[in-house]
Design a protein around this motif. Structure first.
Motif, PDB file in Angstrom:
ATOM      1  N   ARG A   1      -5.441  -0.258  -0.516  1.00 33.89           N
ATOM      2  CA  ARG A   1      -6.298  -0.325   0.476  1.00 33.89           C
ATOM      3  C   ARG A   1      -7.670  -0.917   1.042  1.00 33.89           C
ATOM      4  O   ARG A   1      -7.229  -1.779   2.000  1.00 33.89           O
ATOM      5  CB  ARG A   1      -6.699   1.411   1.108  1.00 33.89           C
TER       6      ARG A   1
ATOM      7  N   TYR B   1      -3.493   2.386  -5.144  1.00 33.06           N
ATOM      8  CA  TYR B   1      -4.177   2.750  -4.119  1.00 33.06           C
ATOM      9  C   TYR B   1      -4.999   2.638  -3.107  1.00 33.06           C
ATOM     10  O   TYR B   1      -5.393   1.443  -2.302  1.00 33.06           O
ATOM     11  CB  TYR B   1      -3.800   4.459  -3.137  1.00 33.06           C
TER      12      TYR B   1
ATOM     13  N   LEU C   1       1.025  -0.893   0.023  1.00 33.04           N
ATOM     14  CA  LEU C   1       0.381   0.604  -0.026  1.00 33.04           C
ATOM     15  C   LEU C   1       0.776   1.128  -0.363  1.00 33.04           C
ATOM     16  O   LEU C   1       0.567   2.593  -0.765  1.00 33.04           O
ATOM     17  CB  LEU C   1      -1.141  -0.063   1.545  1.00 33.04           C
TER      18      LEU C   1
ATOM     19  N   ARG D   1       2.125   1.676  -3.688  1.00 34.36           N
ATOM     20  CA  ARG D   1       0.968   2.361  -4.202  1.00 34.36           C
ATOM     21  C   ARG D   1       1.068   4.348  -3.802  1.00 34.36           C
ATOM     22  O   ARG D   1       0.613   4.452  -4.885  1.00 34.36           O
ATOM     23  CB  ARG D   1      -0.106   2.029  -3.877  1.00 34.36           C
ATOM     24  N   ALA D   2       1.445   4.342  -3.020  1.00 29.54           N
ATOM     25  CA  ALA D   2       1.149   5.788  -2.239  1.00 29.54           C
ATOM     26  C   ALA D   2       2.305   6.826  -2.796  1.00 29.54           C
ATOM     27  O   ALA D   2       2.035   7.955  -3.595  1.00 29.54           O
ATOM     28  CB  ALA D   2       0.899   6.249  -0.094  1.00 29.54           C
TER      29      ALA D   2
END
Length: 197
Positions: free
Chosen positions: A76, A72, A38, A41-42
């Motif tokens: 999540r 993201y 995650l 992805r951020a």
């Protein structure tokens, strides 16, 4: 015979405990890996807001940013789904709280990136540069929230392992008791055989 049966039962229980411990540890390690992904992805969602200063291609960078934000969000959702499948008594509220905070920072970072793109389109690189510093600060807060989520997950995993160690220590005491019983049986049989002899 009762002692031997109890010994076999205890041995079987120890093996079951070991398998459960390994399985649970693997599950929590996978959850940690999901939050690490995650964070990646951020970073993908953050990069275009910086890259636009080199490329000056707002359309392409906005598209990359939007794709990063979508990845993201999917990741999540996977993390939250995994956290909803925990065993009773495992407190994941802190982890969920850190993820909600990360989402808030992601939204703020996305809005700031939109402002940067708008300034670049107007040709005002100086104002866009100042906004980039703000966006990078928001990204730092986002990554800090995700790191806190990872640390909270590791604390849960450590607590699970500690409980397993304590339970195994109690089983070791039972093993010593069984050994004492076996020794007593051997001594008793030897003593009784000697009397018969």
């Amino acid at each position: 015979l009762l002692t031997i049966g109890f010994t076999l039962l205890l041995s079987n229980h120890i093996m079951t405990l070991y398998k459960e411990s390994v399985t649970r540890s693997a599950v929590w390690s996978a959850r940690v890996s999901q939050v690490v992904e995650l964070a990646q992805r951020a970073q993908e969602a953050n990069a275009p807001g910086n890259d636009v200063f080199d490329s000056h291609d707002v359309t392409r960078e906005r598209g990359r940013r939007d794709a990063g934000v979508a990845r993201y969000a999917r990741q999540r959702d996977e993390v939250l789904e995994a956290l909803s499948d925990v065993e009773t008594g495992e407190n994941v509220f802190r982890v969920s709280g850190h993820l909600r905070t990360a989402d808030r920072h992601m939204n703020e970072m996305t809005r700031e990136a939109d402002r940067i793109f708008a300034e670049i389109e107007r040709g005002d690189d100086e104002t866009a540069g100042r906004r980039m510093a703000t966006m990078d600060r928001m990204y730092g807060e986002l990554t800090r929230s995700l790191l806190n989520a990872i640390l909270a997950l590791q604390q849960i995993e450590d607590a699970n392992l500690q409980r397993q160690v304590e339970f195994a220590a109690n089983l070791r005491k039972l093993e010593l008791l069984v050994m004492a019983l076996i020794f007593a049986i051997v001594v008793g049989v030897a003593f009784y055989g000697r009397r018969i002899g």
